[in-house]
Design an enzyme around this catalytic site. Structure first.
Site, PDB file in Angstrom:
ATOM      1  CG  ASP A  37      -2.112  -0.893   1.092  1.00 18.07           C
ATOM      2  OD1 ASP A  37      -2.374  -1.361  -0.025  1.00 18.07           O
ATOM      3  OD2 ASP A  37      -2.793  -1.133   2.105  1.00 18.07           O
ATOM      4  CE  LYS A  59      -7.284  -0.058  -1.700  1.00 22.28           C
ATOM      5  NZ  LYS A  59      -8.127  -0.606  -0.626  1.00 22.28           N
ATOM      6  CG  MET A 174      -8.787   6.932   6.547  1.00 24.64           C
ATOM      7  SD  MET A 174      -9.656   5.465   5.945  1.00 24.64           S
ATOM      8  CE  MET A 174     -10.596   4.969   7.407  1.00 24.64           C
TER       9      MET A 174
END
Length: 260
Positions: A37, A59, A174
């Site tokens: 990641d 991502k 987040m």
């Protein structure tokens, strides 16, 4: 017929490469394929064996679903080729790391797998900022919360009253883009406006910065300091301890939270 390989869903830790577990490091060293990641410390990849295939799957905003489908396909494809696959995720793979979803896919395809826990940012980043998430005098409970849901987008499923009144320390992942919303919802549901808040950017790394304020002031402080993601938001009285036990050298932003 090629014998099926195996997949290891591994937590790489919160940023500092030394915080990976011994078993996690072994999984990197033994892997034929490493799928990693965006938040994984790149230095960990230096431990990969010669010839190992490295696949980056970071991502971008708005593209998570498409990339996650591709990750599922890679995991199944590489394992069915008989390879040892290490799926390397920042923090802990089961804390907003989609390890559960990936394990379900592997189980449906009959592919053996293991989940290798890692140090999660919601505990490690505050610790590096001098903020223990629990403390006998301040916090007997701790909750990890996703911070990206928004009511106006129809994806806020959080029980705000329970968060505001039912847990001593909150760690939001987040949530830096939603910080004003998070603070407003906690205040609306009973959290005092003077509750201490810390925002820790790039926790446990040489880039770590921490802004400290209250539910009423932290949004402006973070905006003025220019803090961005990745960041962990910590809400609770334990933030007061930073003034006394901060130990990690970093740049600090924001107003001081009193210890009394």
């Amino acid at each position: 017929m090629t014998a099926c390989g195996k997949v290891y869903l591994v937590g790489a830790g919160p940023g500092d490469e030394k915080l990976i577990t011994v078993y996690g490091l072994e999984c990197i060293q033994n892997a034929d394929v490493i799928i990693y990641d965006r938040l994984v410390n790149q230095n960990l990849l230096k431990h990969a064996k010669s010839g190992a295939e490295l696949i980056y799957c970071g991502k971008e905003p708005g593209k998570h679903a498409r990339i996650q489908e591709q990750i599922h396909a890679w995991l199944v494809e590489k394992a069915k080729q008989g390879k040892i696959v290490t799926r390397l995720k920042g923090g802990d793979p089961c804390v907003f790391g989609r390890a559960g979803e990936e394990a379900e896919v592997l189980a449906r395809h009959g592919i053996p797998f293991e989940i290798v826990p890692g140090v999660t940012a919601g505990i490690a980043a505050p610790a590096y900022a001098g903020i223990p998430v629990t403390h006998r005098n301040y916090a007997a409970s701790f909750t990890i919360v996703t911070g990206h849901g928004r009511q106006e987008k129809g994806d806020d499923r959080l029980h705000w009253e329970g968060l505001a009144k039912g847990s001593d320390t909150l760690a939001f992942y987040m949530g830096i883009g939603n910080l004003p919303y998070i603070c407003r919802k906690l205040i609306e549901h009973g959290k005092p406006v003077h509750t201490p808040v810390a925002v820790i950017e790039w926790g446990t790394t040489e880039r770590q910065r921490t802004a400290v304020g209250t539910l009423q002031t932290i949004s402006d402080i973070v905006k003025n300091a220019g803090l961005s993601h990745p960041a962990v938001i910590v809400v609770g009285e334990v933030v007061r301890l930073r003034k006394t036990i901060q130990w990690f050298t970093e740049m600090e932003w924001g107003d001081a939270v009193a210890t009394t």
